[in-house]
Design an enzyme around this catalytic site. Structure first.
Site, mmCIF file in Angstrom:
data_model
loop_
_atom_site.group_PDB
_atom_site.id
_atom_site.type_symbol
_atom_site.label_atom_id
_atom_site.label_comp_id
_atom_site.label_asym_id
_atom_site.label_seq_id
_atom_site.Cartn_x
_atom_site.Cartn_y
_atom_site.Cartn_z
ATOM 1 N N GLU A 33 39.707 42.875 39.860
ATOM 2 C CA GLU A 33 38.772 41.758 39.721
ATOM 3 C C GLU A 33 37.296 42.122 39.938
ATOM 4 O O GLU A 33 36.666 41.645 40.893
ATOM 5 C CB GLU A 33 39.185 40.624 40.669
ATOM 6 C CG GLU A 33 40.542 40.041 40.329
ATOM 7 C CD GLU A 33 40.900 38.804 41.138
ATOM 8 O OE1 GLU A 33 40.158 38.472 42.093
ATOM 9 O OE2 GLU A 33 41.918 38.163 40.815
ATOM 10 N N GLU B 269 48.081 39.242 37.858
ATOM 11 C CA GLU B 269 48.247 38.291 38.956
ATOM 12 C C GLU B 269 48.433 36.878 38.429
ATOM 13 O O GLU B 269 47.714 36.441 37.540
ATOM 14 C CB GLU B 269 47.033 38.297 39.901
ATOM 15 C CG GLU B 269 46.885 39.528 40.755
ATOM 16 C CD GLU B 269 45.756 39.379 41.774
ATOM 17 O OE1 GLU B 269 45.360 38.214 42.050
ATOM 18 O OE2 GLU B 269 45.269 40.399 42.273
#
Length: 305
Positions: A132, A244
């Site tokens: 991320e 995710e």
């Protein structure tokens, strides 16, 4: 498809870096791996901290940390399953941002050169460049990713590389510009001489896609938030990996989970797989945890293994 779970623990204790193993953070056990293998999973994403595997910029890899990672690599790959090495740092290192003067891009490529050299000749090891990336120009992230890919290939490592986008790599925001130039424009320009990479996206089902609420917007929210990203993959000819996603144990969320996994299965021309967030030894009462026991959540996921 690659289908599995994140095994958390080694990325815990981020306020204590590098921290003390078994006090600030912990590696998952092979017993946990085996439980999910027995349930039918074939892929494990292993988050860990850059500051722990490489204590100093441009330094050698930490042998104790490397040994823990290697133990899991050996156990998983010897059973013909896959492991994703996930540098879980949001494009930061001791609080410094990749591409800034204090943390040049070649420090990031140095990390990956050293990691890649440790895990050559094993096509069941996948390399997750960064968890991320955020708070940076998308173009800077692309340059960093391409530099890391170049370093990996120069080590003779031809493993599959997972390349995330900027802005927390949200599938729902792939075409947005709140974080900078949209990922949909910049991530067209990944350079891999082996052409062996996947675009890693993440997606949660709550109101702002942050994964901080146990409430899901609707039973179809998982699908609706993947559609534009999936169409982008199909248009560019790239392949996606959902690194995710997670839900709490309630009927709306479980339905959203099932609908999304069905959508991914039906669009296997664009998607190569997924890993649920998350399992691991230290979660406690975390709402998204996938426990080592038969639960309605695990049963819902098993329907797509």
């Amino acid at each position: 498809m690659f289908k599995g779970v994140n095994l958390s623990g080694a990325e815990f204790g981020s306020r204590k870096l590098p921290g003390k193993m078994y006090f600030n953070y912990i590696y998952p056990s092979t017993q946990e791996v085996q439980f999910f293998l027995d349930e039918g999973m074939n892929t494990f994403r292993l988050p860990f901290k850059w500051e722990r595997i490489q204590n100093e910029m441009y330094g050698e890899l930490n042998k104790k940390e490397l040994s823990k990672i290697r133990d899991l690599v050996d156990y998983i790959t010897q059973q013909n399953a896959y492991i994703i090495l996930d540098v879980h740092n949001y494009a930061r290192y001791y609080g410094k941002r990749i591409g800034d003067p204090e943390l040049p891009i070649d420090a990031f490529s140095d990390l990956w050169a050293k990691l890649a050299a440790e895990f050559t000749n094993n096509d069941h090891v996948m390399l997750g460049l960064m968890n991320e990336p955020k708070g940076m120009e998308t173009e800077v992230w692309l340059n960093a990713a391409n530099a890391a890919i170049k370093s990996i290939r120069e080590q003779g490592n031809y493993s599959t590389i997972l390349v995330p986008g900027n802005g927390y790599t949200g599938a729902h925001s792939w075409h947005s510009n709140w974080y900078g130039t949209p990922n949909s424009e910049v991530l067209r320009h990944i350079e891999d001489p082996e052409d062996n990479y996947l675009i890693e996206a993440h997606q949660y089902f709550d109101g702002n896609s942050s994964g901080t609420s146990d409430q899901c917007v609707s039973e179809t929210v998982g699908v609706s938030r993947l559609v534009a990203f999936t169409e982008w993959l199909q248009e560019t000819g790239q392949k996606g990996f959902l690194g995710e996603f997670g839900v709490a144990d309630n009927l709306v969320c479980l339905a959203a989970l099932a609908n999304m996994l069905e959508y991914i299965r039906n669009n296997d021309d664009a998607w190569e797989g997924w890993t649920y967030w998350s399992a691991g030894p230290w979660w406690g009462n975390y709402m998204f945890e996938l426990p080592k026991e038969d639960t309605i959540k695990l049963e819902a996921i098993k329907g797509y293994l």
